[in-house]
Write a protein that holds these residues in place. Structure first.
Motif, short mmCIF file in Angstrom:
data_model
loop_
_atom_site.label_atom_id
_atom_site.label_comp_id
_atom_site.label_asym_id
_atom_site.label_seq_id
_atom_site.Cartn_x
_atom_site.Cartn_y
_atom_site.Cartn_z
N UNK A 75 -9.74 13.07 7.41
CA UNK A 75 -9.05 14.00 6.52
C UNK A 75 -7.94 13.32 5.73
N UNK A 76 -7.19 12.44 6.38
CA UNK A 76 -6.08 11.81 5.68
C UNK A 76 -6.58 10.85 4.61
N UNK A 77 -7.72 10.20 4.85
CA UNK A 77 -8.30 9.33 3.82
C UNK A 77 -8.67 10.14 2.58
N UNK A 78 -9.32 11.27 2.81
CA UNK A 78 -9.72 12.12 1.68
C UNK A 78 -8.50 12.70 0.98
N UNK A 79 -7.49 13.06 1.74
CA UNK A 79 -6.27 13.62 1.15
C UNK A 79 -5.60 12.61 0.23
N UNK A 80 -5.55 11.34 0.66
CA UNK A 80 -4.96 10.30 -0.18
C UNK A 80 -5.83 10.02 -1.40
N UNK A 81 -7.15 10.02 -1.21
CA UNK A 81 -8.05 9.77 -2.33
C UNK A 81 -7.91 10.83 -3.42
N UNK A 82 -7.69 12.06 -3.00
CA UNK A 82 -7.57 13.18 -3.95
C UNK A 82 -6.13 13.43 -4.37
N UNK A 136 -1.00 16.24 -2.02
CA UNK A 136 0.20 16.08 -1.21
C UNK A 136 0.30 17.12 -0.10
N UNK A 137 -0.11 18.34 -0.38
CA UNK A 137 -0.04 19.38 0.65
C UNK A 137 -0.94 19.03 1.84
N UNK A 138 -2.14 18.54 1.52
CA UNK A 138 -3.06 18.15 2.59
C UNK A 138 -2.53 16.94 3.34
N UNK A 139 -1.89 16.02 2.62
CA UNK A 139 -1.32 14.83 3.26
C UNK A 139 -0.24 15.23 4.26
N UNK A 140 0.66 16.11 3.83
CA UNK A 140 1.75 16.56 4.70
C UNK A 140 1.20 17.23 5.94
N UNK A 141 0.27 18.14 5.74
CA UNK A 141 -0.27 18.89 6.87
C UNK A 141 -1.00 17.97 7.85
N UNK A 142 -1.81 17.06 7.31
CA UNK A 142 -2.59 16.18 8.17
C UNK A 142 -1.69 15.20 8.92
N UNK A 160 5.31 12.36 6.93
CA UNK A 160 5.19 13.75 6.49
C UNK A 160 6.48 14.23 5.83
N UNK A 161 7.63 13.89 6.44
CA UNK A 161 8.92 14.28 5.87
C UNK A 161 9.14 13.63 4.52
N UNK A 162 8.73 12.38 4.38
CA UNK A 162 8.91 11.67 3.12
C UNK A 162 8.15 12.35 1.99
N UNK A 163 6.91 12.74 2.26
CA UNK A 163 6.12 13.43 1.23
C UNK A 163 6.73 14.80 0.92
N UNK A 164 7.25 15.49 1.93
CA UNK A 164 7.86 16.79 1.70
C UNK A 164 9.10 16.65 0.81
N UNK A 165 9.98 15.72 1.16
CA UNK A 165 11.22 15.56 0.41
C UNK A 165 10.97 15.06 -1.01
N UNK A 166 10.02 14.14 -1.15
CA UNK A 166 9.71 13.63 -2.50
C UNK A 166 9.06 14.70 -3.35
N UNK A 213 10.09 17.74 -3.43
CA UNK A 213 11.09 18.72 -3.81
C UNK A 213 11.53 19.66 -2.70
N UNK A 214 11.02 19.48 -1.48
CA UNK A 214 11.45 20.33 -0.38
C UNK A 214 12.91 20.02 -0.04
N UNK A 215 13.78 21.03 0.04
CA UNK A 215 15.19 20.77 0.33
C UNK A 215 15.38 20.14 1.71
N UNK A 216 16.43 19.36 1.86
CA UNK A 216 16.68 18.69 3.12
C UNK A 216 17.00 19.68 4.23
N UNK A 217 17.52 20.86 3.86
CA UNK A 217 17.84 21.85 4.88
C UNK A 217 16.74 22.88 5.06
N UNK A 218 15.56 22.59 4.52
CA UNK A 218 14.41 23.47 4.78
C UNK A 218 14.10 23.46 6.27
#
Length: 398
Positions: free
Chosen positions: A134-141, A144-150, A174-180, A182-187
């Protein structure tokens, strides 16, 4: 004895517990924005791995999306097998007019579903294989949402398998993709991942990192709660407000157990008091987590030599647990037995230890069985010492 049986510090438990603390959710509606309507019923969630196998830590937060239950399975009807079966029938029973991106997204979702089902069955190697695909396909496509979840699921899996270094890297990814993104740090989702990292550092005895992590979580949540008080009533939903308070309670609970492990009892007592207050207000006095926190607080009070105050706390927990049917009633009884032993009330202590031992055996709780057997041995030793001391005094008087 009392500390070992009640605090259940996750740094001492090892990584045998999985995805048993579903606390915080990251909704991924269909994974991609362009495919949102097609996959609206396939929302995904990020679950936490920090729950004890006997529901030790269960600050339950409201969720808008489906999530894993204690066995890694779904607890949302929209994520049930019926829905997936219906979806599969729809996909294969009609003309496929999806784009390549949509097909790849559907394949990712199917792999993630297989991974979660494998986790539910305890087939962790199989789950790991599905997640890597799943993570390979998420990166290929570039999804970002799939990457974070996986990455989150992979981190949970590494955590339970004891691969702490790998789990740390995956949580950070996962946190890096979330923050990059636009997810707030206090989410709350970011803070919960930070709490997971703090627990990993605590397990690895990286105390400076662990303490910094716990402090970040509690400070961020307290500031967020204060900020929400100044907002209009309709600016923050009741669900989000409760979510944030319960996550603060979970963070305080985790830090209290960490502090108790190093016998920093004043700080542990402070955090337990605050966590208990939050749990009582948000989940009720008879909630299983409330009763567990009462028992944990009693343990710390007992270690401080405040035996009467400790006994009052744990007795209340035991009485409420008997009425409400606490899932770990034997743990509460065992803690009460230990406190009574420390007070020198041996007869009552042995009765409770024997009752707790029988319940633990019936529940198949091998860890608790061992602890209660050790408690009975300690009790026997203390009774013998008291008997010898009494005989010596009597002989001296004669």
């Amino acid at each position: 004895m009392a500390l070992a049986s009640s605090c259940r510090l996750f740094m001492a438990l090892g990584m045998k517990r999985l995805i048993k603390q579903g606390v915080r959710t990251v909704c991924v509606s269909g994974l991609s924005e362009t495919h949102q309507q097609h996959q609206q019923h396939q929302q995904l969630s990020v679950t936490s791995p920090l729950r004890d196998s006997r529901r030790r830590r269960s600050f339950k937060l409201h969720r808008n999306a489906p999530y894993c239950n204690e066995e890694g399975g779904s607890e949302h009807t929209g994520y049930s097998f019926a829905v997936w079966s219906a979806m599969a029938f729809s996909l294969f029973g009609s003309k496929d007019e999806r784009t390549e991106a949509q097909k790849m997204e559907d394949e990712i979702i199917l792999l993630l579903k297989k991974a979660k089902y494998s986790m539910m069955l305890g087939e962790l190697d199989a789950a790991n294989g599905f997640l890597h695909k799943a993570i390979r396909l998420a990166h290929q496509s570039h999804n970002n949402n799939a990457i974070i979840y996986t990455y989150s699921l992979m981190a949970n899996l590494a955590f339970v398998q004891g691969e702490l270094d790998n789990a740390e890297k995956l949580f950070k990814a996962a946190m890096s993709f979330m923050l990059s993104g636009g997810t707030p740090q206090d989410d709350n989702a970011v803070i919960e991942m930070s709490l997971k990292l703090a627990s990993i550092y605590a397990t690895q005895n990286k105390n400076e990192l662990a303490e910094h992590g716990f402090q970040f979580c509690t400070d961020s949540l307290e500031a967020k709660i204060e900020k929400q008080k100044d907002l209009p009533p309709d600016a923050v939903s009741e669900e989000e407000r409760k979510d944030t308070r319960l996550l603060l309670g979970l963070s305080l609970d985790a830090r209290a157990r960490y502090l108790a492990s190093s016998r920093r009892l004043t700080g542990a007592c402070r955090d337990y008091h605050q966590a208990l207050q939050i749990c009582q207000e948000e989940q009720g006095e008879a909630h299983p987590q409330t009763l567990t926190l009462m028992s944990d607080l009693a343990t710390v009070l007992d270690l401080q030599g405040k035996h009467d105050e400790a006994l009052a706390q744990v007795r209340k927990a035991v009485e409420l647990g008997q009425t409400a049917g606490h899932p770990d009633q034997h743990v509460l009884l065992g803690n009460m037995a230990g406190i009574l032993m420390h007070k020198g009330e041996f007869e009552e202590s042995v009765k409770l230890y024997e009752e707790a031992l029988a319940l633990a055996q019936a529940a198949g709780d091998a860890e608790a069985v061992q602890q209660f057997e050790e408690g009975l041995k300690e009790l026997s030793r203390r009774r013998e010492e008291k008997k010898q001391s009494t005989n010596e005094v009597t002989s001296a008087e004669q």
